[in-house]
Write an enzyme that holds these catalytic residues in place. Structure first.
Site, PDB file in Angstrom:
ATOM      1  N   ASP A 169     -17.106 -28.126  31.070  1.00 26.23           N
ATOM      2  CA  ASP A 169     -18.199 -28.748  30.316  1.00 26.23           C
ATOM      3  C   ASP A 169     -18.665 -27.842  29.181  1.00 26.23           C
ATOM      4  OD1 ASP A 169     -18.617 -31.263  31.411  1.00 26.23           O
ATOM      5  OD2 ASP A 169     -19.916 -30.526  32.996  1.00 26.23           O
ATOM      6  N   ILE A 170     -18.841 -26.565  29.491  1.00 23.73           N
ATOM      7  CA  ILE A 170     -19.338 -25.620  28.490  1.00 23.73           C
ATOM      8  C   ILE A 170     -18.325 -25.472  27.354  1.00 23.73           C
ATOM      9  CG2 ILE A 170     -19.909 -23.192  28.084  1.00 23.73           C
ATOM     10  CD1 ILE A 170     -21.051 -23.190  30.975  1.00 23.73           C
TER      11      ILE A 170
END
Length: 407
Positions: free
Chosen positions: A165-166
């Protein structure tokens, strides 16, 4: 004095998103100077109340990923609410418009449809998989191979950090920045698709995990806190404190041997095994035996004693500490970090919050508060679309849009 305009000032972003990747992408753009308007559905998106929560029930998580944005709430299932989004995109000045979303499969929100009203639009769609099917960090991670190479081998271990996600959120911000540069050069917008599963697959390949499996016919084994291919692991002190210690270079290795007083023992082990511990690969191969020798030094020392001794070496090391201990350290005399500032976030109260870790000209920018959900609905409709107060009131009555006090 107001802060200097950021490098992306002039970009106008409509963000329709939830969870980590897309909100992080939008916040990164905002921290770089873009004007980011987050548009949520009525009542807020699925991440509005995600943990952790403050005592008030306000999501610390949501506030953390939406700093510096403006908030509009519209009924995205109604024609009137969708038209508000379309009108916001149509109102973008030439050379400024961006849409960032992880809401896949919505024709009205597609690059093709929105380009009808904003011909040079940059549109970034974050999706689970490149075929359009759904996936989230947790499921992508499970099939990436990393959890099976993490921990001590009893079961797969998922990392608490949502790494994909990051990475995806930062890739999204990079995609917008790159597309904006291309638009300056050519006058053309573009549609960008970014799949979470592709991020994980790319990183597994870039870091050599896939190549190792294909070329050597082996899969990475879980090795606990040892570092693959070199010498590094955690050590426990007599008072229970732990340190991660890493010896990447020859100098690091010599300092570790000298610090622990294990020169003779290490030389004897080297001779008995016919090994050469000046070679990184051999230090890794015999890591368990070497770690056992060094552990004796840590066993006879408290955390403070170990810290003081390690500080006088070239070794790479750090104590293990909790998030609470990190806050205590930041609040302690001499522990302040200029990345962090005290932010009085509505619904949460004063707390330490990071600005952007990117320093332009060497200085950090302080964090800006996240909006209250729907805080800027009326303002945005008036300022960006030129709507009258009567028209805004009518849309609120129809529930096509919501202001904060409607929620």
């Amino acid at each position: 004095m107001p802060p200097a305009p950021g490098p992306l000032s002039g970009l106008r972003v409509v963000e329709i998103s939830s969870f980590v990747a897309a909100p992080l992408g939008g916040m990164t753009l905002a921290q770089l100077g873009a004007d980011v308007i987050r548009v949520d559905p009525r009542g807020g998106a699925a991440d509005r109340h995600r943990w952790p929560l403050a005592d008030t029930g306000t999501s610390i998580y949501w506030a953390g990923l939406n700093k510096g944005k403006r908030s509009v709430v519209a009924d995205l299932r109604s024609d009137a609410g969708r038209q508000v989004v379309r009108d916001l995109v149509a109102a973008f000045p030439a050379g400024s418009g961006v849409v960032l979303t992880n809401s896949a499969g919505r024709d009205w929100l597609s690059h093709e449809k929105l380009s009808e009203v904003c011909p040079d639009l940059i549109h970034v769609l974050i999706e689970g998989r490149s075929d359009g099917s759904s996936a989230v960090d947790y499921t992508v991670n499970a099939e990436s191979g990393f959890p099976l190479a993490t921990g001590d081998g009893d079961r797969p271990v998922n990392h608490v950090l949502p790494a994909w996600d990051i990475s995806c959120g930062l890739y999204a911000a990079l995609a917008v920045s790159s597309a904006a540069r291309e638009r300056e050069r050519t006058g053309q917008g573009t549609g960008v698709r970014l799949a979470l599963a592709d991020i994980a697959l790319a990183m597994a390949g870039n870091l050599g995990f896939l190549g190792e499996a294909e070329l050597n016919g082996t899969s990475r084994e879980p090795i606990g806190n040892h570092i693959y291919g070199t010498f590094g692991r955690d050590f426990r002190c007599s008072d229970g404190g732990r340190f991660m210690v890493v010896a990447l270079t020859g100098r690091h290795w010599r300092d570790l041997v000298s610090l622990t007083g294990m020169s003779e023992a290490v030389s004897a082990l080297e001779g008995a095994l016919g090994a050469n511990f000046s070679a990184e690969a051999e230090r890794y191969e015999y890591r368990e035996a070497l770690a056992g020798l060094f552990q004796r030094w840590f066993d006879s020392r408290t955390s403070e004693q170990a810290r003081a001794a390690l500080a006088g070496t070239s070794l790479l090391w750090a104590p293990y500490r909790s998030f609470a201990a990190t806050v205590d350290a930041l609040r302690s005399p001499g522990g302040a970090n200029p990345l962090m500032s005290t932010l009085d976030q509505p619904g949460i109260g004063p707390h330490l919050a990071p600005g952007s870790p990117m320093r332009f000209g060497g200085a950090y920018e302080s964090a800006e508060a996240a909006p209250i959900l729907g805080q800027h609905t009326a303002q945005v409709l008036a300022d960006e679309l030129g709507m009258s107060a009567e028209r805004i009131a009518a849309l609120r009555t129809e529930s096509a849009v919501q202001q904060a006090d409607d929620l």
